[in-house]
Design an enzyme around this catalytic site. Structure first.
Site, PDB file in Angstrom:
ATOM      1  CB  SER A 292       1.695   3.993   3.356  1.00  0.00           C
ATOM      2  OG  SER A 292       0.825   3.066   3.333  1.00  0.00           O
ATOM      3  CD  GLU A 293      -0.287   2.030  -1.061  1.00  0.00           C
ATOM      4  OE1 GLU A 293       0.313   1.936  -0.242  1.00  0.00           O
ATOM      5  OE2 GLU A 293      -0.704   0.859  -1.640  1.00  0.00           O
ATOM      6  CG  ASN A 294      -2.628   5.434   4.360  1.00  0.00           C
ATOM      7  OD1 ASN A 294      -1.405   5.179   4.113  1.00  0.00           O
ATOM      8  ND2 ASN A 294      -2.912   5.669   5.767  1.00  0.00           N
TER       9      ASN A 294
END
Lengths: 218, 228
Positions: free
Chosen positions: A47-49
């Site tokens: 996930s990008e975060n």
């Protein structure tokens, strides 16, 4: 779209997630694929975060305030999870370490162009990570209803909206069909059970190449 | 090594009108809500804010927007804050939208003392408009200038008084990059320990990048799990 057709679409997309893959599921419909994955499937969800190894979504009572996915859902870690900063997170994306990303769409064109982040004058929240995912994942799948709320095709000859990335899409999963972007054009791979091919073509804004022999169903 | 503990009000008072301020966080995790509230209380105006997202209406950076303290916002996504979208559409703030990983990399470049980065991200999209294009070894690319700022506001889980920082889970996000890119970095921390009390291998941001550190006496509700 009935909830049955939607779940069938999500389940079909889930079947293309294979053991060993590193995968990013976009916000919205693609996240729903999670519910159709075997809990024991050995994959790495990114996930990008800043997580590799995203586990299941957690109810509020079990949530960790410091552990969300890029869509803001509270999630659990898995055995083997790692956390990192945003530059490392997008190095994973741009270096081509994602085997697959599944993204939503406003429009997807027969040549693989994708528009999913901006409707001029109406919707411009910013690209988030969509452009980098679309441009750099090794394989890009789009999950979308076959038509919009007014019944207009979402698969088109050419995108009219600003692009997220050009020629990036490999496969499209809808409530009516699975279609592949090929050098020859848009090829029907599978059709949803009970959907008539003529009705499918009339709901599609680009010519569909038919598979050899009988059309597989899902 | 010297102690950098500074009262929050004193550290934030250095942020004057027209300053550029990087603010850590991706959603709630890693957002320094107490530092933002202090900046809102002290009221510096005409700020350039650099932050991944605009938080949600009523929290975090939205306090600065509602106070009309922000002239310019450099960000990747403001879709969860209707107030930010309204201000952008009304022309009351200038918004520069940047692809998320390119925003991170421009900040990293600033922190690494580089002039900028060269990338193919955004070619053929509205994000390429008006940018310097390069042709290198037959490949088309976009020059993206490095980002630095006068100040960074950071949120750490644990810090020592030299400013060595570590972050919890997904609260890391932009914090370590911004710590490097700002001329003056302010870190609020949930736990402050003495020098020697952090495992050197577990330090995420070396204290050399941090100018002021302050312990939060308590964590206000805004840091906790949000029920939607």
């Amino acid at each position: 779209m009935s909830s049955g057709a939607k779940e069938r679409m999500l389940a079909r997309a889930a079947r293309d997630i294979r053991p060993g893959m590193t995968v990013n599921l976009g916000i919205g419909l693609p996240t729903g694929v999670l519910g159709h994955l075997d809990a024991g499937l050995p994959i790495c969800l990114h996930s990008e975060n800043g997580i590799a190894g995203v586990g299941r979504q957690l109810p509020y009572a079990e949530a960790d305030r410091n552990l969300i996915d890029a869509g803001g859902a509270y999630v659990s870690p898995v055995a083997g999870t790692s956390y990192f900063d945003s530059a490392v997170s997008f190095s994973i994306v741009r270096r081509g370490r994602l085997d697959l990303t599944l993204l939503g769409a406003f429009e997807v064109a027969m040549n693989g162009d994708l528009a999913n982040w901006m409707i001029p004058g109406r919707f411009s929240p910013g690209p988030g990570g969509a452009i980098e995912l679309a441009q750099k994942a090794r394989r890009v799948g789009v999950i979308t209803m076959h038509t919009d709320k007014s019944g207009r095709p979402k698969i088109v000859e050419r995108c009219t909206l600003p692009l997220t990335a050009a020629g990036c899409v490999n496969r499209i999963y809808t409530d009516m069909a699975v279609c592949d972007i090929t050098p020859e054009g848009l090829r029907l791979a599978e059709i949803a059970e009970g959907v008539d091919p003529d009705r499918l073509q009339s709901a599609t804004g680009a010519p569909l190449l038919m598979p050899e022999g009988p059309i597989p169903t899902f | 090594m010297r102690s950098k503990t500074t009262p929050m009000a004193e550290a934030v008072a250095a942020i004057g009108d027209g300053a550029s301020v990087m603010i850590g966080g991706f959603g709630v995790p890693g957002t320094p809500f107490c530092l933002i509230e202090e900046l809102a209380r002290q009221g510096a105006k005409e700020l350039t804010i650099i932050k991944n997202d605009a938080n949600e209406a009523g929290m975090g950076v939205d306090l600065l927007l509602q106070n009309r303290q922000v002239a310019r916002l450099i960000t990747s996504h403001i879709g969860l804050n209707a107030n930010a979208i309204r201000l952008m559409n009304a022309g009351e703030i200038e918004v520069e939208l940047v692809s998320q990983g390119i925003l991170a990399e421009r900040i990293r470049a600033g922190g690494a003392g580089l002039v900028g980065i060269v990338t193919d991200i955004g070619l053929g999209t509205p994000l390429a408009k008006g940018k310097t294009m390069l042709s290198l070894a037959g490949r088309e690319a976009i020059f993206e200038p490095a980002l630095t700022a006068d100040f960074a506001l950071l949120h750490a889980e644990r810090a020592d008084d030299f400013g060595n920082l570590s972050y919890a889970a997904t609260a890391r996000n932009f914090n370590p990059l911004m710590a490097m890119a700002a001329s003056c970095s302010l870190a609020e921390t949930e736990t402050l320990v003495g020098q020697g009390q952090m495992i050197p291998e577990a330090v995420h941001t070396p204290g050399v990048f941090v100018d002021h550190v302050m312990e939060l006496a308590e964590l206000p509700e805004v840091y906790h799990v949000v029920r939607r």
